[in-house]
Design a protein around this motif. Structure first.
Motif, PDB file in Angstrom:
ATOM      1  N   GLN A  13     -64.346 -20.404  24.458  1.00 48.18           N
ATOM      2  CA  GLN A  13     -63.754 -20.174  25.548  1.00 48.18           C
ATOM      3  C   GLN A  13     -64.631 -20.270  26.707  1.00 48.18           C
ATOM      4  O   GLN A  13     -64.103 -20.786  27.879  1.00 48.18           O
ATOM      5  N   ALA A  14     -65.917 -19.796  26.661  1.00 47.43           N
ATOM      6  CA  ALA A  14     -66.761 -19.876  27.817  1.00 47.43           C
ATOM      7  C   ALA A  14     -67.093 -21.432  28.172  1.00 47.43           C
ATOM      8  O   ALA A  14     -67.558 -21.748  29.318  1.00 47.43           O
ATOM      9  N   SER A  15     -67.115 -22.285  27.145  1.00 40.15           N
ATOM     10  CA  SER A  15     -67.434 -23.623  27.237  1.00 40.15           C
ATOM     11  C   SER A  15     -66.279 -24.646  28.081  1.00 40.15           C
ATOM     12  O   SER A  15     -66.459 -25.436  28.355  1.00 40.15           O
ATOM     13  N   GLY A  16     -64.999 -23.925  28.417  1.00 39.49           N
ATOM     14  CA  GLY A  16     -64.230 -24.780  29.008  1.00 39.49           C
ATOM     15  C   GLY A  16     -62.908 -24.022  29.659  1.00 39.49           C
ATOM     16  O   GLY A  16     -62.103 -24.575  30.242  1.00 39.49           O
ATOM     17  N   ALA A  17     -62.986 -22.615  29.714  1.00 38.13           N
ATOM     18  CA  ALA A  17     -61.899 -21.817  30.205  1.00 38.13           C
ATOM     19  C   ALA A  17     -62.492 -20.613  31.236  1.00 38.13           C
ATOM     20  O   ALA A  17     -61.965 -19.484  31.296  1.00 38.13           O
ATOM     21  N   ARG A  18     -63.580 -21.084  32.043  1.00 33.83           N
ATOM     22  CA  ARG A  18     -64.191 -20.128  33.078  1.00 33.83           C
ATOM     23  C   ARG A  18     -63.764 -20.747  34.574  1.00 33.83           C
ATOM     24  O   ARG A  18     -63.183 -21.967  34.709  1.00 33.83           O
ATOM     25  N   THR A  19     -64.079 -19.766  35.454  1.00 29.30           N
ATOM     26  CA  THR A  19     -63.744 -20.073  36.852  1.00 29.30           C
ATOM     27  C   THR A  19     -64.469 -21.468  37.350  1.00 29.30           C
ATOM     28  O   THR A  19     -63.895 -22.380  37.767  1.00 29.30           O
ATOM     29  N   ARG A  20     -65.868 -21.862  36.613  1.00 30.58           N
ATOM     30  CA  ARG A  20     -66.261 -23.070  37.115  1.00 30.58           C
ATOM     31  C   ARG A  20     -65.714 -24.352  36.592  1.00 30.58           C
ATOM     32  O   ARG A  20     -65.997 -25.360  36.927  1.00 30.58           O
ATOM     33  N   SER A  32     -60.759 -31.686  24.840  1.00 28.78           N
ATOM     34  CA  SER A  32     -61.336 -32.190  23.530  1.00 28.78           C
ATOM     35  C   SER A  32     -62.575 -30.734  23.300  1.00 28.78           C
ATOM     36  O   SER A  32     -62.789 -30.416  21.921  1.00 28.78           O
ATOM     37  N   ARG A  33     -63.117 -30.285  24.223  1.00 25.11           N
ATOM     38  CA  ARG A  33     -64.030 -29.282  23.776  1.00 25.11           C
ATOM     39  C   ARG A  33     -63.433 -28.151  23.547  1.00 25.11           C
ATOM     40  O   ARG A  33     -64.000 -27.251  22.557  1.00 25.11           O
ATOM     41  N   LEU A  34     -62.070 -27.686  23.883  1.00 26.04           N
ATOM     42  CA  LEU A  34     -61.403 -26.511  23.468  1.00 26.04           C
ATOM     43  C   LEU A  34     -60.442 -26.911  22.245  1.00 26.04           C
ATOM     44  O   LEU A  34     -59.862 -25.723  21.995  1.00 26.04           O
ATOM     45  N   ARG A  35     -60.631 -27.803  21.545  1.00 25.69           N
ATOM     46  CA  ARG A  35     -59.450 -28.180  20.503  1.00 25.69           C
ATOM     47  C   ARG A  35     -59.479 -27.001  19.736  1.00 25.69           C
ATOM     48  O   ARG A  35     -58.256 -26.557  19.184  1.00 25.69           O
ATOM     49  N   GLU A  36     -60.566 -26.557  19.041  1.00 24.07           N
ATOM     50  CA  GLU A  36     -60.538 -25.482  17.879  1.00 24.07           C
ATOM     51  C   GLU A  36     -60.107 -24.269  18.388  1.00 24.07           C
ATOM     52  O   GLU A  36     -59.219 -23.449  18.085  1.00 24.07           O
ATOM     53  N   TYR A  37     -60.419 -23.956  19.786  1.00 22.99           N
ATOM     54  CA  TYR A  37     -60.093 -22.658  20.495  1.00 22.99           C
ATOM     55  C   TYR A  37     -58.567 -22.600  20.826  1.00 22.99           C
ATOM     56  O   TYR A  37     -57.879 -21.487  20.647  1.00 22.99           O
ATOM     57  N   GLU A  96     -57.047 -14.600  34.924  1.00 23.20           N
ATOM     58  CA  GLU A  96     -57.895 -15.965  35.417  1.00 23.20           C
ATOM     59  C   GLU A  96     -57.398 -17.181  35.207  1.00 23.20           C
ATOM     60  O   GLU A  96     -56.485 -17.528  34.465  1.00 23.20           O
ATOM     61  N   PRO A  97     -57.312 -17.917  36.456  1.00 20.77           N
ATOM     62  CA  PRO A  97     -56.560 -19.107  36.574  1.00 20.77           C
ATOM     63  C   PRO A  97     -57.026 -20.178  35.547  1.00 20.77           C
ATOM     64  O   PRO A  97     -56.190 -21.066  34.686  1.00 20.77           O
ATOM     65  N   ALA A  98     -58.260 -20.319  35.241  1.00 23.52           N
ATOM     66  CA  ALA A  98     -58.805 -21.324  34.271  1.00 23.52           C
ATOM     67  C   ALA A  98     -58.229 -21.002  32.821  1.00 23.52           C
ATOM     68  O   ALA A  98     -57.996 -21.924  31.972  1.00 23.52           O
ATOM     69  N   TYR A  99     -58.238 -19.493  32.588  1.00 23.05           N
ATOM     70  CA  TYR A  99     -57.909 -19.437  31.030  1.00 23.05           C
ATOM     71  C   TYR A  99     -56.322 -19.771  31.063  1.00 23.05           C
ATOM     72  O   TYR A  99     -56.154 -20.238  30.070  1.00 23.05           O
ATOM     73  N   GLY A 100     -55.764 -19.469  31.982  1.00 21.08           N
ATOM     74  CA  GLY A 100     -54.354 -19.512  31.736  1.00 21.08           C
ATOM     75  C   GLY A 100     -53.911 -20.885  31.766  1.00 21.08           C
ATOM     76  O   GLY A 100     -52.921 -21.490  31.141  1.00 21.08           O
ATOM     77  N   TYR A 101     -54.619 -21.721  32.707  1.00 18.71           N
ATOM     78  CA  TYR A 101     -54.481 -23.193  32.311  1.00 18.71           C
ATOM     79  C   TYR A 101     -54.666 -24.001  30.983  1.00 18.71           C
ATOM     80  O   TYR A 101     -54.223 -24.573  30.536  1.00 18.71           O
ATOM     81  N   ALA A 102     -55.942 -23.268  30.629  1.00 21.61           N
ATOM     82  CA  ALA A 102     -56.231 -23.633  29.001  1.00 21.61           C
ATOM     83  C   ALA A 102     -55.147 -23.199  28.236  1.00 21.61           C
ATOM     84  O   ALA A 102     -54.722 -24.107  27.350  1.00 21.61           O
TER      85      ALA A 102
END
Length: 308
Positions: free
Chosen positions: A85-92, A108-113, A139-145
């Protein structure tokens, strides 16, 4: 289950998302799950309380959800899920999400997550018999994920509150009664909360512009709960659903099974939806001035006065 509807509440914390989500959770066919972005850390690992008051790992509803999704709570490596989750669903990650190449890299980075999160959401719907999952992670980034999960019909309610009211709430000391040790909710000063207010609200607009998106001000929600809730239910694809109100502004809250979030998630019984204006008399003038100055360009955009 195809086309699982997830009603995602986006925006900065201390903006009324808990009472909005809890109110929606009283609607037949809706399951208010709380802040699911924290489920692996706060609940699976730390075993904090479910909204029903039971330690998460002992809650029969969540036990069945995890059994249905994975075969049990320990069948998935929670620490790996947190790392993914931290690798692709944070504000950055908001900026990369705005361009096609960045979205492809993150997907691609979050496929398993995303696969595991999709299984979790579907199990929630199956176990609770719900058509709509309400996720108040904000969190916007998490929601987008979450919107990247195949088969998920993501609908975003962008909840906004006057930044000075939010800043005052972030300053207050509030006990968090969901662990064995005495714990307080995270606090931050008006400067930091104002900067985050700018960043998260602009991120929500940028990520979902032209998509399934509804903007709602907290002040409008508590001033006229009926019309506000009706607009949300219509947006969620449930125009025939009865309002979860008794009279004009009272909601009767049943026992919830929310994970993480504001301590108000433990409230049950009759709750009157009314404006919280304590910040107007309780906020220090210098704190109010700082929050106003740092959010000044966006205040007119969201209909707030330049002087609080």
């Amino acid at each position: 289950m195809e086309g699982l509807r997830v009603l995602y509440i986006a925006g900065l914390g201390r903006s009324g998302s808990t009472i909005l989500a809890n109110s929606l959770g009283q609607v037949e066919g809706f399951f208010s799950a709380g802040e699911l972005n924290f489920i692996w850390k706060h609940n699976v690992l730390e075993n904090r309380l479910c909204g029903c008051g039971t330690p998460f790992r002992e809650c029969p509803v969540w036990q069945e959800i995890f059994r249905r999704a994975f075969g049990g709570m320990d069948a998935v490596d929670a620490r790996r899920m947190i790392s993914l989750q931290a690798s692709g669903a944070r504000t950055r990650h908001v900026l990369p999400m705005l361009v096609p190449a960045g979205r492809r890299r993150i997907a691609s980075r979050l496929r398993e997550y995303l696969a595991n999160t999709g299984r979790l959401y579907r199990a929630m719907a199956e176990v609770t018999g719900s058509r709509v999952i309400v996720d108040s992670s904000k969190e916007p980034a998490y929601g987008y994920a979450v919107g990247m999960i195949p088969g998920v019909d993501l609908r975003v309610v962008h909840l906004i509150r006057d930044p000075r009211a939010a800043a005052y709430s972030w300053l207050r000391k509030k006990e968090q009664p969901d662990s064995e040790t005495r714990r307080y909710m995270f606090r931050m000063g008006p400067g930091r909360s104002a900067v985050l207010w700018d960043a998260w609200n602009l991120s929500a607009e940028a990520l979902w512009r032209g998509r399934s998106y509804l903007r709602l001000r907290y002040e409008d929600f508590v001033a006229a709960p009926g019309p506000a809730l009706r607009s949300v239910l219509d947006f969620a694809g449930e125009p025939e659903a009865p309002l979860p109100l008794v009279g004009e502004r009272e909601v009767k809250l049943g026992v919830s099974h929310t994970v993480s979030g504001n301590p108000n998630r433990f409230e049950t019984g009759a709750v009157e939806l009314r404006p919280d204006e304590r910040w107007r008399s309780g906020m220090a003038p210098r704190d109010r001035a700082l929050a106003t100055a740092l959010t000044l360009p966006l205040l007119p955009r969201y209909g707030y006065p330049l002087t609080g």
